[in-house]
Design a protein around this motif. Structure first.
Motif, mmCIF file in Angstrom:
data_model
loop_
_atom_site.group_PDB
_atom_site.id
_atom_site.type_symbol
_atom_site.label_atom_id
_atom_site.label_comp_id
_atom_site.label_asym_id
_atom_site.label_seq_id
_atom_site.Cartn_x
_atom_site.Cartn_y
_atom_site.Cartn_z
ATOM 1 N N LYS A 5 -26.441 14.705 11.491
ATOM 2 C CA LYS A 5 -27.825 14.760 11.040
ATOM 3 C C LYS A 5 -28.821 14.087 11.018
ATOM 4 N N ASN A 6 -29.956 15.200 10.998
ATOM 5 C CA ASN A 6 -31.479 14.895 10.697
ATOM 6 C C ASN A 6 -31.863 14.337 11.716
ATOM 7 N N ALA A 18 -36.627 18.720 11.904
ATOM 8 C CA ALA A 18 -35.109 18.441 11.627
ATOM 9 C C ALA A 18 -34.007 18.862 12.210
ATOM 10 N N ASP A 20 -29.623 19.754 10.578
ATOM 11 C CA ASP A 20 -28.431 19.162 10.948
ATOM 12 C C ASP A 20 -27.361 19.965 11.838
ATOM 13 N N ALA A 34 -32.406 20.334 8.075
ATOM 14 C CA ALA A 34 -31.943 19.180 7.846
ATOM 15 C C ALA A 34 -32.317 18.852 6.546
ATOM 16 N N ALA A 37 -34.250 15.312 5.678
ATOM 17 C CA ALA A 37 -35.805 14.816 6.467
ATOM 18 C C ALA A 37 -36.037 14.122 7.057
ATOM 19 N N ASP A 57 -25.689 9.902 11.468
ATOM 20 C CA ASP A 57 -26.881 10.194 10.820
ATOM 21 C C ASP A 57 -28.091 9.470 11.280
#
Length: 260
Positions: A5-6, A18, A20, A34, A37, A57
């Motif tokens: 993610k991000n 950003a 995911d 994301a 973000a 993350d």
């Protein structure tokens, strides 16, 4: 399934969006904007969901493919050893003979020294290595075995290939063709070559061996070419002509690699 993610994929500007990323069975299976973000100065965090999926993350960082060292000499380095002054005479033959005179005097075995260098590559983000391993009348297959053993020890985190590399030439010394043949039979992924015209001074015989062994074992080719000017052009043209004759067009597993 793994969710990253991000993260930013190949961003071209500092404010790139950003995303995911979901990874299923080793492949990207879904990209989406994301959910969170916001950039984060904290390091990435790894956790799991209630269903057991791994979640990373990325904290707004860049997601890139791993690095590859595709021209390594794991048996010809002194990384992490006591400094030894340069003693070669500055010629290609001088460098080659200097290596021959000194490789047995290192502070580690071939396998241990290769493993040391591999650890440095992995720590720097590398997960792919193609290493040349010297095969000649002096060392036989000893250096090939050492490099292969070190790479196999790291097979859980590396994709790797080993080149049976005739650094001291193929036709200058007796028995090198047979040693290359044996290395390929033992599992070397590619057959190497070196300056067919100016070092071996017999480009026809040199390339006959290289292409002949590659064809015999169904392996690739990776040739060192230091030759400059018209000599280098001559060798390039000869290699290209043989490549076309063999049907090994660019982009196939049999298309030769030339380096230096």
């Amino acid at each position: 399934m793994i969710a990253v993610k991000n993260v930013r994929l190949f961003p071209r500007t500092p404010d790139a969006h950003a995303v995911d990323v979901e990874i299923t069975a080793g492949r990207f299976s879904r990209l989406s904007p994301a959910e969170d973000a916001a950039p984060d100065s904290a390091p990435p965090v790894i956790g799991t969901t209630s269903t057991g999926a791994e979640v990373i993350d990325g904290a707004g960082r860049i997601l890139l493919p791993s690095l590859g060292d595709v021209h390594a000499h794991l048996d010809s380095n002194r990384m992490g050893q006591t400094f030894r002054p340069h003693t070669a005479d500055g010629t290609l033959h001088g460098y080659i003979m200097n290596d021959r005179e000194n490789w047995r005097g290192g502070e580690r075995s071939v396998a241990d020294q290769a493993a040391y260098a591999i650890a440095k590559i992995i720590a720097s983000g590398g997960t792919r290595i193609r290493s040349h391993a010297q095969v000649d009348a002096d060392c036989g297959l000893e250096r090939f075995y050492g490099v292969r053993a070190a790479l196999e020890t790291h097979a859980d985190v590396l994709d790797f290939q080993v080149v049976a590399f005739p650094q001291a030439g193929i036709v200058r010394e007796r028995g090198v063709e047979e040693l290359l043949d044996a290395a390929l039979a033992e599992g070397a992924d590619l057959v190497g070559g070196l300056d067919p015209l100016l070092y071996d001074r017999d480009p026809v015989s040199h390339l006959d061996v290289v292409f002949g062994l590659a064809d015999k074992h169904g392996k690739g080719i990776d040739i060192h070419l230091h030759e400059a000017g018209t000599a280098g052009l001559f060798s390039l043209e000869e290699i290209a002509a043989r490549t076309r004759a063999e049907g090994a067009w660019p982009g196939t597993s049999r298309s030769p690699t030339l380096s230096h």
